[in-house]
Design a protein around this motif. Structure first.
Motif, PDB file in Angstrom:
ATOM      1  N   GLY A  67     109.889  -9.297  47.917  1.00 28.38           N
ATOM      2  CA  GLY A  67     109.299 -10.697  47.415  1.00 28.38           C
ATOM      3  C   GLY A  67     110.087 -10.921  46.339  1.00 28.38           C
ATOM      4  O   GLY A  67     110.606 -10.088  45.466  1.00 28.38           O
ATOM      5  N   PRO A  68     110.335 -12.277  45.805  1.00 24.21           N
ATOM      6  CA  PRO A  68     109.386 -13.216  46.712  1.00 24.21           C
ATOM      7  C   PRO A  68     110.033 -13.387  48.158  1.00 24.21           C
ATOM      8  O   PRO A  68     111.260 -12.952  48.194  1.00 24.21           O
ATOM      9  CB  PRO A  68     110.013 -14.427  45.785  1.00 24.21           C
ATOM     10  CG  PRO A  68     111.196 -14.218  45.226  1.00 24.21           C
ATOM     11  CD  PRO A  68     111.121 -12.731  44.705  1.00 24.21           C
ATOM     12  N   THR A  69     109.352 -14.126  49.044  1.00 24.49           N
ATOM     13  CA  THR A  69     109.503 -14.339  50.332  1.00 24.49           C
ATOM     14  C   THR A  69     109.897 -15.739  50.318  1.00 24.49           C
ATOM     15  O   THR A  69     109.762 -16.682  49.494  1.00 24.49           O
ATOM     16  CB  THR A  69     108.430 -13.895  51.245  1.00 24.49           C
ATOM     17  OG1 THR A  69     107.342 -14.515  51.071  1.00 24.49           O
ATOM     18  CG2 THR A  69     108.320 -12.089  51.247  1.00 24.49           C
ATOM     19  N   ASN A  70     110.341 -16.188  51.547  1.00 21.87           N
ATOM     20  CA  ASN A  70     110.485 -17.573  51.622  1.00 21.87           C
ATOM     21  C   ASN A  70     109.430 -18.388  51.519  1.00 21.87           C
ATOM     22  O   ASN A  70     108.363 -18.398  52.249  1.00 21.87           O
ATOM     23  CB  ASN A  70     111.336 -17.778  53.261  1.00 21.87           C
ATOM     24  CG  ASN A  70     112.629 -17.210  53.297  1.00 21.87           C
ATOM     25  OD1 ASN A  70     112.743 -16.408  54.001  1.00 21.87           O
ATOM     26  ND2 ASN A  70     113.692 -17.739  52.559  1.00 21.87           N
ATOM     27  N   VAL A  71     109.799 -19.587  50.826  1.00 23.28           N
ATOM     28  CA  VAL A  71     108.563 -20.578  50.577  1.00 23.28           C
ATOM     29  C   VAL A  71     108.513 -21.657  51.806  1.00 23.28           C
ATOM     30  O   VAL A  71     109.553 -22.221  52.323  1.00 23.28           O
ATOM     31  CB  VAL A  71     108.976 -21.368  49.298  1.00 23.28           C
ATOM     32  CG1 VAL A  71     107.707 -22.419  49.047  1.00 23.28           C
ATOM     33  CG2 VAL A  71     108.835 -20.244  48.191  1.00 23.28           C
ATOM     34  N   HIS A  72     107.455 -21.763  52.341  1.00 22.52           N
ATOM     35  CA  HIS A  72     107.099 -22.625  53.325  1.00 22.52           C
ATOM     36  C   HIS A  72     107.493 -24.282  53.071  1.00 22.52           C
ATOM     37  O   HIS A  72     107.228 -24.649  51.780  1.00 22.52           O
ATOM     38  CB  HIS A  72     105.649 -22.680  53.776  1.00 22.52           C
ATOM     39  CG  HIS A  72     105.483 -23.190  55.103  1.00 22.52           C
ATOM     40  ND1 HIS A  72     105.599 -24.596  55.332  1.00 22.52           N
ATOM     41  CD2 HIS A  72     105.237 -22.694  56.429  1.00 22.52           C
ATOM     42  CE1 HIS A  72     105.354 -24.898  56.767  1.00 22.52           C
ATOM     43  NE2 HIS A  72     104.865 -23.835  57.158  1.00 22.52           N
TER      44      HIS A  72
END
Ligand SMILES: Cc1ncc(COP(=O)(O)O)c(C=O)c1O
Length: 395
Positions: A20-25
């Motif tokens: 994290g962070p992970t990909n933001v939609h």
């Protein structure tokens, strides 16, 4: 006066397979462009109410109050501890990873009498150890556990601990920073009094908000304190007043982050909880199959593996930092290093939210197939991708 030139931000796009962070939609980024308006305006209230009721669905609760704290995951845990514990109260905390240890340290700094129940890293805590510890105490205010131990890749079962907390008339607090939106959390059924998460993991939003749920018993405990918590900003009884009916001012919430969370939760519910959890499980199983076919060892206990995080031993002689740097530079992939006693010993591969996708894990495995032999570890070419593809194709 010297004039400084600052370049426009131009950061690389990444496939975020870290913890994290992970990909933001993309829809979340779009929602963040919604105009900022005042938090006390009626037009803003549907955002607050929508987040609250969507969180109730994701936390699976009808009884608890749900809201989002304007701060990161650590603050969600700290706010719960600070609002529920008074100095001198006894808190019994499961300790089987880095985030468990941080939780215990946080409670200690708040002046609580902290007792840790130690387990082995990368194994779940044995409920009997908790039962034995609880028997030693006359009065326990709170029992606390980490649901998804990001440092070890373990999913900790919670129902036994919750039952034991109730038998001792203690509150039950849970850190669900890595689990919310990626695996089941049933707040009412599991009898959780306080639970908090983070926006930047399985909800595919940017970091900065801590979604949480407070049971009626936890609210009563907050209202019945002998003195207010030492923290004003993280006093959940005050924050609950804004999220509840009267919209009382406490602080100016980060409007654009709330738009992001609103959209992130809409996406979670559109996919559906069980299909979303199944996607996380399926992709994690394929990743494991690929890693094992390359001759790597997944170190978490096989019966309690977290679909969100796969911890894998770094082969002898392979340079931890160099492999991670090559993944980023040559493939645009971020993974995470080990923490605490696992520093330098494992990599942690995250498959969370949007980033939990077949294309991402296949790309990662093919990158490893290229990099590892050049770093001194003979991985059979093509075996990782083949095993993962086979696992993905298996219903
Ligand atoms: C289980 C767990 N708890 C707490 C935290 C802290 O959250 P944050 O970094 O958002 O403050 C993390 C972050 O990775 C985590 O994985």
């Amino acid at each position: 006066m010297a004039r400084h030139e600052y370049p426009e931000l131009n950061l690389p796009a990444r496939v975020l397979l870290s913890t994290g962070p992970t990909n933001v939609h993309p829809r979340v980024y779009k929602a963040m462009q919604t105009p900022v308006i005042g938090y006390a305006e009626a037009a803003f209230f549907p955002v607050i109410d929508g987040i609250s009721s969507m969180l109730a669905e994701v936390f699976q609760t009808r009884e608890s109050r749900t809201m989002a704290l304007s701060a990161t995951g650590s603050a969600g845990v700290e706010a719960g501890l600070a609002s529920l514990l008074e100095p001198g109260d006894t808190a019994v905390i499961g300790s089987y990873g880095f985030f468990c240890e941080r939780m215990a340290e946080t409670a200690r700094r708040l002046g609580a009498n902290v007792v840790t129940v130690k387990g082995e890293w990368a194994r779940p805590l044995d409920p009997q150890a908790l039962a034995d510890e609880l028997k030693k105490h006359k009065s326990v205010k709170l029992v606390a556990m980490v649901h998804a131990e990001t440092s070890t890749g373990i999913s900790q079962p919670l129902e036994d601990a919750s039952r034991m907390a109730k038998e001792h008339d203690a509150l039950f607090l849970v850190d669900a920073v890595t689990s919310l939106g990626g695996s089941e959390i049933a707040v009412d059924r599991w009898g959780i009094d306080y639970i908090s998460s983070g926006s930047q993991k399985c909800l595919s939003c940017p970091p900065g908000l801590a979604p949480l749920a407070l049971s009626p018993k936890a609210l009563n405990a907050m209202n019945g304190r002998s003195s207010p918590p030492a923290t004003f900003y993280m006093d959940l009884s005050l924050i609950a007043n804004y999220w509840g009916g009267d919209r009382a001012y406490h602080h100016t919430p980060p409007t654009s982050s709330l738009y992001a969370l609103y959209e992130g939760l809409r996406i979670v519910l559109e996919e559906g909880l069980e299909p979303r959890f199944a996607r996380h499980r399926r992709n994690a199983a394929a990743l494991r199959a690929g890693l094992e076919a390359l001759g790597l060892t997944v170190i978490s206990h096989k019966d309690h593996r977290l679909p969100q995080i796969t911890p894998v031993a770094i082969p002898d002689g392979v340079d931890d930092a160099r492999v991670r740097a090559r993944l980023a530079a040559d493939y645009g992939i971020e993974i995470s290093r080990g923490l605490g006693q696992f520093a330098g010993k494992i990599w942690r591969i995250g498959l969370m939210g949007e980033a939990s996708a077949a294309g991402n894990l296949l790309l990662f495995l093919s990158a490893l197939e290229e990099i590892l032999p050049q770093e001194g570890f003979e991985a059979p070419a093509g075996a990782g991708v083949a095993a993962a593809s086979k696992a993905l194709a298996t219903p």
